[in-house]
Write a protein that holds these residues in place. Structure first.
Motif, PDB file in Angstrom:
ATOM      1  N   LEU A 115      -3.486   4.895   2.506  1.00 51.61           N
ATOM      2  CA  LEU A 115      -3.772   3.460   2.441  1.00 51.61           C
ATOM      3  C   LEU A 115      -5.135   3.206   1.791  1.00 51.61           C
ATOM      4  O   LEU A 115      -5.282   2.323   0.948  1.00 51.61           O
ATOM      5  CB  LEU A 115      -3.726   2.879   3.856  1.00 51.61           C
ATOM      6  CG  LEU A 115      -4.018   1.388   4.047  1.00 51.61           C
ATOM      7  CD1 LEU A 115      -3.228   0.865   5.250  1.00 51.61           C
ATOM      8  CD2 LEU A 115      -5.498   1.145   4.302  1.00 51.61           C
ATOM      9  N   ILE A 116      -6.137   3.997   2.172  1.00 50.83           N
ATOM     10  CA  ILE A 116      -7.482   3.821   1.598  1.00 50.83           C
ATOM     11  C   ILE A 116      -7.474   4.141   0.111  1.00 50.83           C
ATOM     12  O   ILE A 116      -8.060   3.416  -0.705  1.00 50.83           O
ATOM     13  CB  ILE A 116      -8.492   4.709   2.347  1.00 50.83           C
ATOM     14  CG1 ILE A 116      -8.671   4.196   3.780  1.00 50.83           C
ATOM     15  CG2 ILE A 116      -9.826   4.739   1.619  1.00 50.83           C
ATOM     16  CD1 ILE A 116      -9.503   5.101   4.656  1.00 50.83           C
ATOM     17  N   VAL A 117      -6.794   5.225  -0.260  1.00 50.74           N
ATOM     18  CA  VAL A 117      -6.704   5.584  -1.674  1.00 50.74           C
ATOM     19  C   VAL A 117      -6.033   4.473  -2.471  1.00 50.74           C
ATOM     20  O   VAL A 117      -6.452   4.129  -3.585  1.00 50.74           O
ATOM     21  CB  VAL A 117      -5.933   6.912  -1.834  1.00 50.74           C
ATOM     22  CG1 VAL A 117      -5.644   7.183  -3.313  1.00 50.74           C
ATOM     23  CG2 VAL A 117      -6.726   8.064  -1.230  1.00 50.74           C
ATOM     24  N   GLU A 118      -4.986   3.890  -1.905  1.00 45.65           N
ATOM     25  CA  GLU A 118      -4.271   2.813  -2.587  1.00 45.65           C
ATOM     26  C   GLU A 118      -5.154   1.577  -2.735  1.00 45.65           C
ATOM     27  O   GLU A 118      -5.118   0.894  -3.766  1.00 45.65           O
ATOM     28  CB  GLU A 118      -3.005   2.469  -1.806  1.00 45.65           C
ATOM     29  CG  GLU A 118      -2.102   1.468  -2.486  1.00 45.65           C
ATOM     30  CD  GLU A 118      -1.479   1.984  -3.762  1.00 45.65           C
ATOM     31  OE1 GLU A 118      -0.904   1.160  -4.509  1.00 45.65           O
ATOM     32  OE2 GLU A 118      -1.555   3.206  -4.030  1.00 45.65           O
ATOM     33  N   ARG A 119      -5.947   1.282  -1.709  1.00 49.65           N
ATOM     34  CA  ARG A 119      -6.867   0.149  -1.804  1.00 49.65           C
ATOM     35  C   ARG A 119      -7.889   0.367  -2.926  1.00 49.65           C
ATOM     36  O   ARG A 119      -8.175  -0.550  -3.701  1.00 49.65           O
ATOM     37  CB  ARG A 119      -7.606  -0.043  -0.485  1.00 49.65           C
ATOM     38  CG  ARG A 119      -6.769  -0.661   0.618  1.00 49.65           C
ATOM     39  CD  ARG A 119      -7.610  -0.897   1.856  1.00 49.65           C
ATOM     40  NE  ARG A 119      -6.855  -1.530   2.932  1.00 49.65           N
ATOM     41  CZ  ARG A 119      -7.377  -1.890   4.099  1.00 49.65           C
ATOM     42  NH1 ARG A 119      -8.674  -1.670   4.327  1.00 49.65           N
ATOM     43  NH2 ARG A 119      -6.638  -2.454   5.033  1.00 49.65           N
ATOM     44  N   ARG A 121      -7.515   2.265  -5.562  1.00 46.68           N
ATOM     45  CA  ARG A 121      -6.808   2.186  -6.845  1.00 46.68           C
ATOM     46  C   ARG A 121      -6.609   0.737  -7.272  1.00 46.68           C
ATOM     47  O   ARG A 121      -6.861   0.373  -8.429  1.00 46.68           O
ATOM     48  CB  ARG A 121      -5.468   2.899  -6.750  1.00 46.68           C
ATOM     49  CG  ARG A 121      -4.684   2.919  -8.065  1.00 46.68           C
ATOM     50  CD  ARG A 121      -3.278   3.463  -7.846  1.00 46.68           C
ATOM     51  NE  ARG A 121      -2.495   2.560  -7.014  1.00 46.68           N
ATOM     52  CZ  ARG A 121      -1.899   1.458  -7.468  1.00 46.68           C
ATOM     53  NH1 ARG A 121      -2.032   1.099  -8.747  1.00 46.68           N
ATOM     54  NH2 ARG A 121      -1.186   0.692  -6.653  1.00 46.68           N
ATOM     55  N   LYS A 122      -6.155  -0.106  -6.340  1.00 43.44           N
ATOM     56  CA  LYS A 122      -5.930  -1.511  -6.667  1.00 43.44           C
ATOM     57  C   LYS A 122      -7.236  -2.208  -7.017  1.00 43.44           C
ATOM     58  O   LYS A 122      -7.279  -3.067  -7.914  1.00 43.44           O
ATOM     59  CB  LYS A 122      -5.260  -2.214  -5.481  1.00 43.44           C
ATOM     60  CG  LYS A 122      -3.814  -1.784  -5.267  1.00 43.44           C
ATOM     61  CD  LYS A 122      -3.201  -2.532  -4.082  1.00 43.44           C
ATOM     62  CE  LYS A 122      -1.736  -2.138  -3.883  1.00 43.44           C
ATOM     63  NZ  LYS A 122      -1.123  -2.843  -2.734  1.00 43.44           N
ATOM     64  N   GLU A 123      -8.309  -1.857  -6.299  1.00 39.98           N
ATOM     65  CA  GLU A 123      -9.607  -2.461  -6.591  1.00 39.98           C
ATOM     66  C   GLU A 123     -10.077  -2.100  -7.995  1.00 39.98           C
ATOM     67  O   GLU A 123     -10.591  -2.949  -8.729  1.00 39.98           O
ATOM     68  CB  GLU A 123     -10.637  -1.992  -5.558  1.00 39.98           C
ATOM     69  CG  GLU A 123     -11.977  -2.693  -5.633  1.00 39.98           C
ATOM     70  CD  GLU A 123     -11.902  -4.127  -5.153  1.00 39.98           C
ATOM     71  OE1 GLU A 123     -12.806  -4.901  -5.538  1.00 39.98           O
ATOM     72  OE2 GLU A 123     -10.967  -4.483  -4.410  1.00 39.98           O
ATOM     73  N   ARG A 124      -9.881  -0.843  -8.378  1.00 40.60           N
ATOM     74  CA  ARG A 124     -10.269  -0.426  -9.728  1.00 40.60           C
ATOM     75  C   ARG A 124      -9.419  -1.116 -10.782  1.00 40.60           C
ATOM     76  O   ARG A 124      -9.925  -1.517 -11.835  1.00 40.60           O
ATOM     77  CB  ARG A 124     -10.138   1.097  -9.854  1.00 40.60           C
ATOM     78  CG  ARG A 124     -11.218   1.867  -9.091  1.00 40.60           C
ATOM     79  CD  ARG A 124     -10.993   3.358  -9.193  1.00 40.60           C
ATOM     80  NE  ARG A 124     -12.054   4.093  -8.520  1.00 40.60           N
ATOM     81  CZ  ARG A 124     -12.048   5.419  -8.345  1.00 40.60           C
ATOM     82  NH1 ARG A 124     -11.006   6.129  -8.799  1.00 40.60           N
ATOM     83  NH2 ARG A 124     -13.050   6.008  -7.719  1.00 40.60           N
ATOM     84  N   GLU A 125      -8.126  -1.242 -10.528  1.00 43.81           N
ATOM     85  CA  GLU A 125      -7.249  -1.942 -11.473  1.00 43.81           C
ATOM     86  C   GLU A 125      -7.682  -3.395 -11.637  1.00 43.81           C
ATOM     87  O   GLU A 125      -7.676  -3.928 -12.746  1.00 43.81           O
ATOM     88  CB  GLU A 125      -5.801  -1.871 -11.000  1.00 43.81           C
ATOM     89  CG  GLU A 125      -5.172  -0.496 -11.157  1.00 43.81           C
ATOM     90  CD  GLU A 125      -3.730  -0.487 -10.705  1.00 43.81           C
ATOM     91  OE1 GLU A 125      -3.273  -1.519 -10.139  1.00 43.81           O
ATOM     92  OE2 GLU A 125      -3.042   0.532 -10.916  1.00 43.81           O
ATOM     93  N   GLU A 126      -8.075  -4.025 -10.524  1.00 46.01           N
ATOM     94  CA  GLU A 126      -8.526  -5.411 -10.591  1.00 46.01           C
ATOM     95  C   GLU A 126      -9.833  -5.521 -11.361  1.00 46.01           C
ATOM     96  O   GLU A 126     -10.028  -6.447 -12.159  1.00 46.01           O
ATOM     97  CB  GLU A 126      -8.707  -5.972  -9.174  1.00 46.01           C
ATOM     98  CG  GLU A 126      -9.150  -7.416  -9.105  1.00 46.01           C
ATOM     99  CD  GLU A 126      -8.148  -8.383  -9.705  1.00 46.01           C
ATOM    100  OE1 GLU A 126      -8.542  -9.529 -10.013  1.00 46.01           O
ATOM    101  OE2 GLU A 126      -6.968  -8.001  -9.869  1.00 46.01           O
TER     102      GLU A 126
END
Length: 258
Positions: A115-119, A121-126
């Motif tokens: 879950l933390i890794v996914e957060r 990843r999404k933050e970097r994409e944003e």
């Protein structure tokens, strides 16, 4: 003692040795385990309570699983709880027929790490998306609008109008600052027609300067003569002037001889 209770008591003893501080027995058929990832994130810290309710037919069926947030220990975002429970139920299905609480708790820790890794990843994409939008906006701003004849003419017309208004305003302010006498002189000069206005308003002035002389004075229109005729006329005038001058000289000599 039924086999169900015996199985649970034996499993609880093992769990208490594995999770001495994390495990809390809620009833004879349910426990709560404090779950956090192996490596906690300072940016996205998260710790949850995993609640397990054991049915009477456990371990032949999976237990009922739920998640509870802990105050000041991080919050789940939309869809994250459902994702975690879905993964835990899949793990539990694979462990039917055997004690599975430790396996489920371990899978919950891994799920929080994912879950933390996914957060992140999404933050970097944003961040990347916002960066691209900013760069594209800057490129469009510095590139400007392509120059065309129509665009230039539109700009020139607007610029000329603005400049005219600005100059009229400056002239008006300058006149207002003049002393009364100078302001009156300026108004008189302003009302006086220009040479162009005189030229355009009078056919006579457009063809000759006759109106600029006194009445009765005849002006020779030199346009009636060709260049050769004007040159001959000039030489004739010069010869006549020379003869008059020589006549005056000879007249003076005759007087002396007498």
């Amino acid at each position: 003692m039924s086999d169900h209770k015996a199985i649970l008591e034996e499993e609880f003893e093992v769990l208490e040795s594995i999770f001495p501080d994390e495990l809390e027995k809620l009833s004879d058929n349910s426990v709560q385990i404090r779950i956090e990832p192996e490596e906690q994130s300072f940016t996205y810290p998260i710790t949850l309570n995993l609640i397990i309710d054991y049915p009477e037919t456990y371990p032949d069926v999976i237990p009922n699983l739920s998640i509870e947030e802990i105050e000041d220990e991080g919050e789940l975002r939309d869809g994250e709880e459902e994702t975690i429970l879905e993964n835990l139920n899949i793990i539990a299905e694979e462990s039917i027929g055997m004690a599975m609480t430790f396996t489920i708790a371990s899978a919950a820790k891994e799920a929080l790490a994912v879950l933390i890794v996914e957060r992140i990843r999404k933050e970097r994409e944003e961040d990347d998306r916002r960066t691209r939008e900013y760069e594209e906006a800057e490129a469009a701003r510095t590139r400007g609008t392509p120059l065309t004849i129509d665009a230039f003419n539109t700009w020139r017309k607007s610029f000329t109008a603005e400049l005219r208004v600005k100059r009229e305003k400056e002239e008006e302010d300058r006149i207002k600052a003049l002393p009364p006498k100078e302001r009156e002189d300026w108004k008189k000069r302003k009302e006086r027609p220009t040479g162009r206005q005189l030229f355009e308003s009078s056919t006579a002035l457009a063809t000759s300067d006759e109106g600029l002389y006194e009445d009765g004075v005849e002006e020779v229109d030199m346009r009636k003569y060709t260049r050769e005729e004007r040159e001959a006329e000039r030489r004739k005038e010069e010869e006549e002037e020379e003869r008059r001058r020589q006549g005056l000289v000879r007249g003076d000599g005759d007087s002396d001889n007498e």
